[in-house]
Design a protein around this motif. Sequence first.
Motif, PDB file in Angstrom:
ATOM      1  N   LYS A  57      -2.517 -10.520  -8.064  1.00 22.23           N
ATOM      2  CA  LYS A  57      -1.488  -9.490  -8.187  1.00 22.23           C
ATOM      3  C   LYS A  57      -1.903  -8.091  -7.746  1.00 22.23           C
ATOM      4  O   LYS A  57      -1.312  -7.127  -8.172  1.00 22.23           O
ATOM      5  CB  LYS A  57      -0.993  -9.433  -9.636  1.00 22.23           C
ATOM      6  CG  LYS A  57      -0.186 -10.649 -10.006  1.00 22.23           C
ATOM      7  CD  LYS A  57       0.424 -10.507 -11.367  1.00 22.23           C
ATOM      8  CE  LYS A  57       1.276 -11.721 -11.659  1.00 22.23           C
ATOM      9  NZ  LYS A  57       1.287 -12.073 -13.044  1.00 22.23           N
ATOM     10  N   VAL A  58      -2.870  -7.969  -6.884  1.00 19.83           N
ATOM     11  CA  VAL A  58      -3.257  -6.646  -6.404  1.00 19.83           C
ATOM     12  C   VAL A  58      -2.153  -6.093  -5.493  1.00 19.83           C
ATOM     13  O   VAL A  58      -1.563  -6.815  -4.704  1.00 19.83           O
ATOM     14  CB  VAL A  58      -4.621  -6.682  -5.674  1.00 19.83           C
ATOM     15  CG1 VAL A  58      -4.550  -7.490  -4.404  1.00 19.83           C
ATOM     16  CG2 VAL A  58      -5.133  -5.281  -5.417  1.00 19.83           C
ATOM     17  N   SER A  59      -1.865  -4.821  -5.639  1.00 20.38           N
ATOM     18  CA  SER A  59      -0.833  -4.178  -4.819  1.00 20.38           C
ATOM     19  C   SER A  59      -1.369  -3.890  -3.423  1.00 20.38           C
ATOM     20  O   SER A  59      -2.470  -3.365  -3.266  1.00 20.38           O
ATOM     21  CB  SER A  59      -0.388  -2.860  -5.462  1.00 20.38           C
ATOM     22  OG  SER A  59       0.455  -2.162  -4.570  1.00 20.38           O
ATOM     23  N   LEU A  60      -0.574  -4.216  -2.424  1.00 23.32           N
ATOM     24  CA  LEU A  60      -0.933  -3.941  -1.032  1.00 23.32           C
ATOM     25  C   LEU A  60       0.030  -2.950  -0.398  1.00 23.32           C
ATOM     26  O   LEU A  60       0.075  -2.805   0.828  1.00 23.32           O
ATOM     27  CB  LEU A  60      -0.969  -5.250  -0.233  1.00 23.32           C
ATOM     28  CG  LEU A  60      -1.980  -6.284  -0.731  1.00 23.32           C
ATOM     29  CD1 LEU A  60      -1.887  -7.552   0.086  1.00 23.32           C
ATOM     30  CD2 LEU A  60      -3.397  -5.721  -0.709  1.00 23.32           C
ATOM     31  N   ALA A  66      -0.540   2.184   5.498  1.00 27.24           N
ATOM     32  CA  ALA A  66      -1.589   2.518   6.465  1.00 27.24           C
ATOM     33  C   ALA A  66      -1.338   1.821   7.801  1.00 27.24           C
ATOM     34  O   ALA A  66      -1.476   2.441   8.867  1.00 27.24           O
ATOM     35  CB  ALA A  66      -2.960   2.129   5.920  1.00 27.24           C
ATOM     36  N   VAL A  67      -0.975   0.573   7.742  1.00 26.45           N
ATOM     37  CA  VAL A  67      -0.697  -0.182   8.966  1.00 26.45           C
ATOM     38  C   VAL A  67       0.467   0.437   9.732  1.00 26.45           C
ATOM     39  O   VAL A  67       0.455   0.496  10.966  1.00 26.45           O
ATOM     40  CB  VAL A  67      -0.408  -1.667   8.628  1.00 26.45           C
ATOM     41  CG1 VAL A  67       0.167  -2.412   9.822  1.00 26.45           C
ATOM     42  CG2 VAL A  67      -1.665  -2.346   8.121  1.00 26.45           C
ATOM     43  N   ARG A  80      -7.120   5.384   1.583  1.00 29.33           N
ATOM     44  CA  ARG A  80      -7.790   5.866   0.363  1.00 29.33           C
ATOM     45  C   ARG A  80      -6.987   5.462  -0.873  1.00 29.33           C
ATOM     46  O   ARG A  80      -7.553   5.070  -1.894  1.00 29.33           O
ATOM     47  CB  ARG A  80      -8.010   7.378   0.428  1.00 29.33           C
ATOM     48  CG  ARG A  80      -9.146   7.789   1.364  1.00 29.33           C
ATOM     49  CD  ARG A  80      -9.522   9.248   1.205  1.00 29.33           C
ATOM     50  NE  ARG A  80      -8.418  10.167   1.452  1.00 29.33           N
ATOM     51  CZ  ARG A  80      -8.028  10.592   2.651  1.00 29.33           C
ATOM     52  NH1 ARG A  80      -8.663  10.175   3.727  1.00 29.33           N
ATOM     53  NH2 ARG A  80      -7.011  11.433   2.765  1.00 29.33           N
ATOM     54  N   ARG A  81      -5.655   5.553  -0.799  1.00 35.48           N
ATOM     55  CA  ARG A  81      -4.811   5.115  -1.917  1.00 35.48           C
ATOM     56  C   ARG A  81      -4.910   3.598  -2.120  1.00 35.48           C
ATOM     57  O   ARG A  81      -4.896   3.116  -3.250  1.00 35.48           O
ATOM     58  CB  ARG A  81      -3.353   5.534  -1.688  1.00 35.48           C
ATOM     59  CG  ARG A  81      -3.115   7.038  -1.796  1.00 35.48           C
ATOM     60  CD  ARG A  81      -1.633   7.405  -1.815  1.00 35.48           C
ATOM     61  NE  ARG A  81      -0.874   6.810  -0.731  1.00 35.48           N
ATOM     62  CZ  ARG A  81      -0.670   7.363   0.467  1.00 35.48           C
ATOM     63  NH1 ARG A  81      -1.197   8.545   0.753  1.00 35.48           N
ATOM     64  NH2 ARG A  81       0.055   6.734   1.378  1.00 35.48           N
ATOM     65  N   HIS A  82      -5.039   2.860  -1.022  1.00 36.31           N
ATOM     66  CA  HIS A  82      -5.211   1.405  -1.076  1.00 36.31           C
ATOM     67  C   HIS A  82      -6.481   1.056  -1.875  1.00 36.31           C
ATOM     68  O   HIS A  82      -6.447   0.226  -2.785  1.00 36.31           O
ATOM     69  CB  HIS A  82      -5.280   0.862   0.353  1.00 36.31           C
ATOM     70  CG  HIS A  82      -5.671  -0.568   0.484  1.00 36.31           C
ATOM     71  ND1 HIS A  82      -4.972  -1.596  -0.114  1.00 36.31           N
ATOM     72  CD2 HIS A  82      -6.689  -1.155   1.183  1.00 36.31           C
ATOM     73  CE1 HIS A  82      -5.548  -2.746   0.205  1.00 36.31           C
ATOM     74  NE2 HIS A  82      -6.586  -2.496   0.980  1.00 36.31           N
ATOM     75  N   VAL A  83      -7.570   1.740  -1.550  1.00 34.88           N
ATOM     76  CA  VAL A  83      -8.829   1.508  -2.271  1.00 34.88           C
ATOM     77  C   VAL A  83      -8.679   1.912  -3.737  1.00 34.88           C
ATOM     78  O   VAL A  83      -9.139   1.205  -4.639  1.00 34.88           O
ATOM     79  CB  VAL A  83      -9.999   2.252  -1.597  1.00 34.88           C
ATOM     80  CG1 VAL A  83     -11.239   2.246  -2.487  1.00 34.88           C
ATOM     81  CG2 VAL A  83     -10.306   1.640  -0.236  1.00 34.88           C
ATOM     82  N   PHE A 112      -7.960 -12.239  -5.687  1.00 33.43           N
ATOM     83  CA  PHE A 112      -7.505 -12.643  -4.357  1.00 33.43           C
ATOM     84  C   PHE A 112      -6.760 -11.521  -3.658  1.00 33.43           C
ATOM     85  O   PHE A 112      -5.809 -10.956  -4.193  1.00 33.43           O
ATOM     86  CB  PHE A 112      -6.599 -13.872  -4.485  1.00 33.43           C
ATOM     87  CG  PHE A 112      -6.048 -14.344  -3.180  1.00 33.43           C
ATOM     88  CD1 PHE A 112      -6.888 -14.755  -2.163  1.00 33.43           C
ATOM     89  CD2 PHE A 112      -4.677 -14.401  -2.988  1.00 33.43           C
ATOM     90  CE1 PHE A 112      -6.371 -15.201  -0.956  1.00 33.43           C
ATOM     91  CE2 PHE A 112      -4.152 -14.844  -1.785  1.00 33.43           C
ATOM     92  CZ  PHE A 112      -4.996 -15.246  -0.771  1.00 33.43           C
ATOM     93  N   ILE A 113      -7.221 -11.192  -2.456  1.00 31.13           N
ATOM     94  CA  ILE A 113      -6.553 -10.218  -1.580  1.00 31.13           C
ATOM     95  C   ILE A 113      -6.071 -11.024  -0.378  1.00 31.13           C
ATOM     96  O   ILE A 113      -6.876 -11.425   0.465  1.00 31.13           O
ATOM     97  CB  ILE A 113      -7.502  -9.081  -1.165  1.00 31.13           C
ATOM     98  CG1 ILE A 113      -8.019  -8.357  -2.422  1.00 31.13           C
ATOM     99  CG2 ILE A 113      -6.795  -8.111  -0.226  1.00 31.13           C
ATOM    100  CD1 ILE A 113      -9.068  -7.300  -2.155  1.00 31.13           C
ATOM    101  N   PRO A 114      -4.760 -11.317  -0.309  1.00 37.39           N
ATOM    102  CA  PRO A 114      -4.254 -12.314   0.634  1.00 37.39           C
ATOM    103  C   PRO A 114      -4.293 -11.930   2.106  1.00 37.39           C
ATOM    104  O   PRO A 114      -4.218 -12.800   2.960  1.00 37.39           O
ATOM    105  CB  PRO A 114      -2.808 -12.524   0.186  1.00 37.39           C
ATOM    106  CG  PRO A 114      -2.444 -11.263  -0.506  1.00 37.39           C
ATOM    107  CD  PRO A 114      -3.706 -10.774  -1.150  1.00 37.39           C
TER     108      PRO A 114
END
Length: 186
Positions: A57-60, A66-67, A80-83, A112-114
């Motif tokens: 459930k990590v937010s992407l 960024a992409v 930086r916010r992603h990290v 898990f980072i999909p």
Amino acid sequence: SASASLDISSAISSVFQIAPDAEVLSQASFRDEDGRQWRPDVLVRLPQDKVLVIDSKVSLNDYERAVNAEDAAERDAALRRHVAAIRSHIQTLSGKGYHAVDAASVDYVLMFIPIEGAFSEALRVDNELGLYALNRRIVLASRRFVEQAIEAHARVAASETVSGHVVMAKVAEVLAVLHVLADPTR
């Protein structure tokens, strides 16, 4: 997303090629002997009493920003916010104590980072991120890493093989579960 579901389900399917008695539980809710409620995203119960816990459930959202950024400054700020979002999720996940969800649990949780790019960019931006996670009993895991970790544990836990149709049935079961988990609208 459907793509994330396919990635994690293909990783988990390696369990069933090696350990046909493995069981995948999605968001199973139960209480431990102290009355504490547990609800990890995915539990993989391998033969010989080994349990892997996978959080998905990590937010992407900031990685996506960024992409899609139109300039380097916007992209860098979003990364930086992603990290920061990953670090925050590591801290939250560590506080849940999922590594101790079961007496047979391995002593860490796979986070898990999909999306491989989201995983690699986070480590590029913050080269201490992996160590930060490990110190909290969290292992950051891309699809490839989840596959390797599950396969390694499964090989240790069992030496049986299973026919292709049984594997495909297990993959379909995992895919259905993880499709729901990876849906960003839920």
